[in-house]
Design an enzyme around this catalytic site. Structure first.
Site: not given
Ligand code: FRU
Length: 498
Positions: A39, A55
């Protein structure tokens, strides 16, 4: 003070990031500096620059304990990496710094708010996650986690919430200076149902629960992830990325999806009344989008151009995995969300090639100057005889002998299908998706953006968008057209030089 874990991540990405040549990445779609990306996080404008965090697991191109990667840009197209912003290095986030967002504080410092994850071992040996919201403050490069984290803990959840799934805060500042954020939350013992919670704070550090903004009611999937909430063109928009969707016509597909609810909002009472729902992206790879308001007043969205259900689409050789979408300008018209590639991309168009009134038939046609993998193309397709429809129109790109990805339009069902089955993928995952296109029998209009490992199709002025990742060898750069029936096509093609 940066932790050992953050110093290590920064050292690693500094060394190994340099080993990835620019030609091994897309030209303007952001990829992780090293390793894995999902994300977009903390998308914002800070001290005159766009910041985009993500992420991030720097050490391998697969998901691992989440860090926050970091990049900056002046035009949302040229990105420069900054050192990783956060590592999972505190007891409350030792199993991951999950998604979140950013805001500029009153004193000009930068606040990141994110989901801190910890996996508890239960006495019977089972492991249970606890998700809370934490903050870090910094100068746009180095961030210090707040000593009183988490700032929104499990005891600030409304009754009936499941603290295992409570994540992805999106923060904004109200005109009166108050901070608010929306957070996704699973309801306990409700078949996976979820709701979006609204919290408020005077300073960004001390939060209180305000209300349940909206409950899914299992209408759209189960757990909603990554909410965003903003006003646009006189309406209020809620973006969410639901897990476990069931399909609905051509609107929603199985698995992880994205959707927006559009309606009215009363700021005083924080009452949101949605009127319309629609998918955000009708292609294969798009998830967890986040938006900003640019200094000149545009609402721009960027998403992870990948989907959890199709992560096996990747270059097996690549040391990076995951990419962001083209940033898209949003608008609401007649109860629909429209998306257009940011206008900065128009300035990168070079080598204009135009072919008008091309008569297509069964024979595959290659047009002078129309090839490439970093390309912007506008296409219009209509029947040669307005009284007589055709069976199908087919565009192939990233083509080379056996390999290609195609877009196919069938007027009889009014669907545009993207198909990457022959793109070189060796995995049995979703390779096709169809999108219903209104009023396209007379003329189908779309714009295709290719950037080495992806294609994004903006249909009918951005009324619908289809995105897909493709990891076809970069030497495959032919583009061809054909039709079953008599079709006339106009194409304007540019190379994108960033
Ligand atoms: C969405 C998600 C979020 C979480 C993140 C973990 O893609 O599952 O809800 O914060 O990725 O990497």
């Amino acid at each position: 003070m940066s932790s050992q874990a953050l110093r290590e991540a920064r050292r690693y990405e500094e060394i190994y990031g340099k080993r990835i040549l620019p030609e091994q990445r897309p030209l303007f779609h952001l990829t992780p500096r090293t390793g894995w990306m999902n994300d977009p996080n903390g998308f914002c404008v800070f001290r005159g620059e766009y910041h985009l965090f993500y992420q991030y697991y720097p050490y391998t191109p697969i998901w691992g304990p989440m860090h926050w990667g970091h990049a900056v840009s002046r035009d949302l197209l040229h990105w420069e990496y900054l050192p990783a912003a956060m590592a999972p290095d505190e007891y409350y986030d030792q199993d991951g710094c999950f998604s979140g967002s950013a805001v500029t504080l009153e004193d000009g410092t930068h606040l990141l708010i994110y989901t801190s994850v910890i996996m508890h071992k239960l006495p019977d040996g089972r492991v249970r996650s606890l998700q809370t919201q934490s903050v870090a403050v910094g100068d746009g490069e180095d961030y210090e986690k707040y000593e009183a984290n988490p700032v929104i803990s499990e005891n600030m959840l409304p009754e009936g919430s499941d603290p295992r799934d409570f994540r992805d805060p999106k923060i904004w500042r109200e005109p009166d200076g108050m901070y608010r954020c929306v957070v996704s939350s699973r309801i306990a013992d409700a078949g996976g149902d979820s709701r979006i919670l609204l919290y408020r704070s005077r300073d960004g550090f001390h939060w209180e629960f305000e209300k349940v903004l909206i409950t899914n009611g299992l209408r759209f999937g189960r757990m909603w992830e990554c909410p965003d909430f903003f006003g646009l063109d006189g309406k209020q928009v809620l973006l969410v990325s639901p897990q476990d969707m069931e399909p609905k016509g051509f609107e929603y597909h199985n698995g992880n999806g994205t959707l927006c609810l559009i309606g009215d909002y009363d700021r005083e009472t924080a009452d949101f009344r949605p009127e319309y729902d629609q998918a955000i992206d009708y292609g294969i790879d798009f998830y967890a989008p986040q938006t900003i308001l640019t200094p000149d007043g545009r609402r721009v969205m960027i998403g992870w151009m990948q989907n959890w259900d199709a992560c096996a689409i990747r270059d097996p050789e690549a040391v990076w995995a995951g990419q962001m979408s083209t940033p898209r300008e949003l608008s609401v018209r007649d109860g629909r969300l429209y998306q257009q590639p940011i206008r900065e991309l128009d300035l990168c168009r070079r080598n204009r090639v135009e072919h008008r009134n091309v008569h297509l038939t069964k024979e595959r046609m290659y047009l002078d100057g129309v090839r490439g993998r970093v390309v912007d193309m506008e296409i219009r397709v209509r029947p040669a005889d307005p009284e007589k429809s055709y069976q199908k129109f087919v565009l192939r790109f990233a083509e080379d002998g056996e390999t290609y990805t195609s877009l196919r339009f069938r007027p009889s069902e009014s669907t545009l299908k993207i198909d990457r089955k022959f793109s070189g993928s060796r995995r049995a995952i979703v390779h096709q998706r169809r999108c219903y296109v209104e009023n396209a029998q007379e003329e189908l209009r779309f714009r295709v953006i290719l950037d080495r490992n992806s294609c994004e199709v903006f249909i009918d002025g951005g009324r619908k968008v289809m995105s897909a990742a493709l990891y076809t060898d970069l030497s495959a750069e032919q583009i061809s057209f054909r039709a079953d029936g008599d079709v006339i096509m106009d194409v304007v093609k540019y190379d994108l030089i960033i």
